[in-house]
Design an enzyme around this catalytic site. Structure first.
Site, PDB file in Angstrom:
ATOM      1  CD  GLU A   1      -4.496  -1.761   2.173  1.00 58.67           C
ATOM      2  OE1 GLU A   1      -5.355  -1.457   3.014  1.00 58.67           O
ATOM      3  OE2 GLU A   1      -3.309  -2.022   2.473  1.00 58.67           O
TER       4      GLU A   1
ATOM      5  CG  ASP B   1      -8.674   4.119   6.661  1.00 64.03           C
ATOM      6  OD1 ASP B   1      -8.987   3.027   7.151  1.00 64.03           O
ATOM      7  OD2 ASP B   1      -7.523   4.382   6.288  1.00 64.03           O
TER       8      ASP B   1
ATOM      9  CG  HIS C   1      -5.954  -5.004   5.643  1.00 63.58           C
ATOM     10  ND1 HIS C   1      -5.037  -3.993   5.469  1.00 63.58           N
ATOM     11  CD2 HIS C   1      -5.246  -6.157   5.625  1.00 63.58           C
ATOM     12  CE1 HIS C   1      -3.832  -4.521   5.349  1.00 63.58           C
ATOM     13  NE2 HIS C   1      -3.927  -5.824   5.434  1.00 63.58           N
TER      14      HIS C   1
ATOM     15  CG  ASP D   1      -5.270  -1.813   8.960  1.00 60.84           C
ATOM     16  OD1 ASP D   1      -4.678  -1.324   9.943  1.00 60.84           O
ATOM     17  OD2 ASP D   1      -5.222  -1.322   7.823  1.00 60.84           O
TER      18      ASP D   1
ATOM     19  CG  ASP E   1      -7.838   1.930  10.376  1.00 57.73           C
ATOM     20  OD1 ASP E   1      -8.402   1.035   9.747  1.00 57.73           O
ATOM     21  OD2 ASP E   1      -6.976   2.675   9.865  1.00 57.73           O
TER      22      ASP E   1
ATOM     23  CG  HIS F   1      -8.472   1.552   2.570  1.00 54.41           C
ATOM     24  ND1 HIS F   1      -7.229   1.105   2.178  1.00 54.41           N
ATOM     25  CD2 HIS F   1      -8.308   2.037   3.824  1.00 54.41           C
ATOM     26  CE1 HIS F   1      -6.363   1.303   3.160  1.00 54.41           C
ATOM     27  NE2 HIS F   1      -7.003   1.858   4.165  1.00 54.41           N
TER      28      HIS F   1
ATOM     29  CG  ASP G   1      -8.523  -1.332   5.067  1.00 52.94           C
ATOM     30  OD1 ASP G   1      -9.506  -0.772   5.597  1.00 52.94           O
ATOM     31  OD2 ASP G   1      -7.451  -1.494   5.654  1.00 52.94           O
TER      32      ASP G   1
ATOM     33  CE  LYS H   1      -6.173   5.264   3.632  1.00 52.48           C
ATOM     34  NZ  LYS H   1      -5.044   5.472   4.568  1.00 52.48           N
TER      35      LYS H   1
ATOM     36  CD1 TRP I   1      -2.691   1.785   0.575  1.00 47.38           C
ATOM     37  CD2 TRP I   1      -1.247   2.505   2.130  1.00 47.38           C
ATOM     38  NE1 TRP I   1      -3.031   3.082   0.886  1.00 47.38           N
ATOM     39  CE2 TRP I   1      -2.154   3.552   1.842  1.00 47.38           C
ATOM     40  CE3 TRP I   1      -0.242   2.731   3.071  1.00 47.38           C
ATOM     41  CZ2 TRP I   1      -2.091   4.795   2.464  1.00 47.38           C
ATOM     42  CZ3 TRP I   1      -0.176   3.964   3.690  1.00 47.38           C
ATOM     43  CH2 TRP I   1      -1.089   4.979   3.386  1.00 47.38           C
TER      44      TRP I   1
END
Length: 418
Positions: free
Chosen positions: A226, A294, A286, A326, A296, A262, A259, A228, A185
């Site tokens: 990956e 994002d 992820h 993640d 997380d 993302h 992800d 985003k 990424w």
């Protein structure tokens, strides 16, 4: 307590058997689905290359809960504590900045020897390792570009870093007998309006081609890319978009990383799995919780986590999907965050394995959508918790929230002394 759990489990087996679900088979399958825990939850994505340096690349860990790991030894001890409270198979996902060296090592010069202690630890714990080049928080990424940089010398530095990372990853797989999934990424993008969107993407494509041109044994190493949507400092343009990475993975037959945070807030990765699997050989997931895009947050047993697990199980993607986590929450006990998130991901997989998916598929093919909906809803009330508690007992970990007492004791004895 153990006797009550065992009694509840026997009753649960009968309930699930009545709808055609083999509970023992579901538990056996769960034992074949490792979840790759992410090392960076334990130290707020700092690593050990320059732990006092600033985070860049649109990454931010909020909070200042006491006791974060300050060295690889402390991080491994914290992981040991967390993993002792999580049932079933696990892996560890490392970033390149978690190397160990007595002297500074530039990122394009990392070698397997800088991760020897991690491999020895993984062998002792019977774990697989996954890997990531770290293309952020570095002077040569300060202007927001790495593999798509217009300066060929800077671009070459990051190409060499990723090439070196592939060698480390392949060494992990060779040493541990299970392939290491290496996820690429990059934070490349622009904060404001972009005139030329094509040139950076052409440079990124060329860089990735250069990185993966050396063929490595797939039994040791798997490449993944990956995407985003955007990041802090790259709000208007992200080079490695979803379309770019899906196209790259499909055309080069690498793995694709999805992800959960993302994408646009109205998108979910559970709905993308079946589409991506038509074009790419493997997926790396992820699993995270994007409260506001994002962000997380720690994984919950929520609708999307369950939908991701259900999609994996319903399509029997056990050998094609790699599951990783993640998130990095520095506002709560970091070990508890690992335990909560990983246990929830495993609970979701177990619930999916206890679904009468064959029966549901038959109803769907027959056009009996009434029965499909009724069964989908009724099976949610079946006693999957009793199966989970029995699964925990089989792996000698707490079946209920009593694991928090172990974390609190560790916090008092270890974390509070840091």
């Amino acid at each position: 307590m153990t006797r009550l759990i065992e009694q509840a489990f026997e009753l649960a087996k009968q309930r699930f058997s009545a709808i055609g679900v083999d509970v023992d088979a579901a538990m056996a399958q769960l034992d074949q689905l490792p979840i790759s825990m992410h090392c960076w939850q334990g130290d707020d994505v700092r690593g050990f290359e320059n732990p006092q340096g600033a985070l860049t690349g649109g990454i931010q860990a909020t909070g200042n809960y006491p006791g974060k790991a300050r060295s690889a030894a402390e991080l491994r001890a914290d992981l040991d504590q967390a993993m002792s409270l999580i049932p079933g198979p696990k892996r560890l996902n490392l970033h390149a900045i978690y190397l160990e060296s007595d002297s500074p090592v530039e990122r394009n010069a990392i070698e397997p020897k800088h991760f020897a202690n991690w491999v020895e630890w993984a062998k002792r714990n019977k774990l697989g390792l996954d890997f990531n080049p770290t293309c952020f928080s570095h002077p040569l990424s300060a202007d927001g570009f790495t593999l798509a940089h217009s300066n060929p010398e800077i671009r070459q530095f990051w190409i060499e870093h990723c090439q070196a990372s592939r060698k480390v990853s392949a060494w992990f797989g060779e040493q541990l007998g299970t392939p290491s999934v290496m996820n690429i990424w990059v934070p490349d993008g622009m904060k404001d309006l972009t005139v030329d969107r094509l040139a950076p993407r052409q440079r990124l494509l060329n860089s990735l081609d250069e990185i993966i041109k050396e063929k490595l044994n797939p039994e040791h190493h798997i490449d993944a890319v990956e995407s985003k949507l955007f990041g802090i400092g790259a709000e208007s343009y992200t080079v490695g978009s979803n379309e770019f990475c899906l196209g790259y993975a499909a055309s080069r037959q690498t793995a694709l990383t999805l992800d959960a945070g993302h994408f646009h807030p109205t998108e979910v990765i559970s709905d993308k799995i079946s589409t991506a699997m038509l074009y790419v050989p493997r997926l790396l997931l992820h699993v995270s919780r994007p409260v506001r895009w994002d962000s997380d947050h720690v994984v919950l047993l929520d609708d999307e986590t369950q939908a991701i697990a259900s999609e994996i199980v319903r399509q029997r993607l056990f050998d094609k999907v790699h599951i990783g986590l993640d998130f990095f929450d520095a506002s709560i006990n970091r070990i508890a965050a690992w335990v909560i998130g990983t246990r929830n991901a495993k609970k979701a997989l177990l619930r999916a394995l206890l679904e009468p998916s064959d029966q549901l598929r038959e109803l769907e093919l027959a056009g009996d959508y009434t029965a499909r909906l009724a069964l989908l809803e009724e099976q949610k009330s079946l006693p999957w918790q009793a199966v989970w508690e029995s699964y925990c007992l089989r792996h000698d970990v707490p079946a209920d929230a009593s694991w928090l007492g172990d974390v609190r004791n560790y916090e008092q004895q270890i974390l509070s002394q840091r």
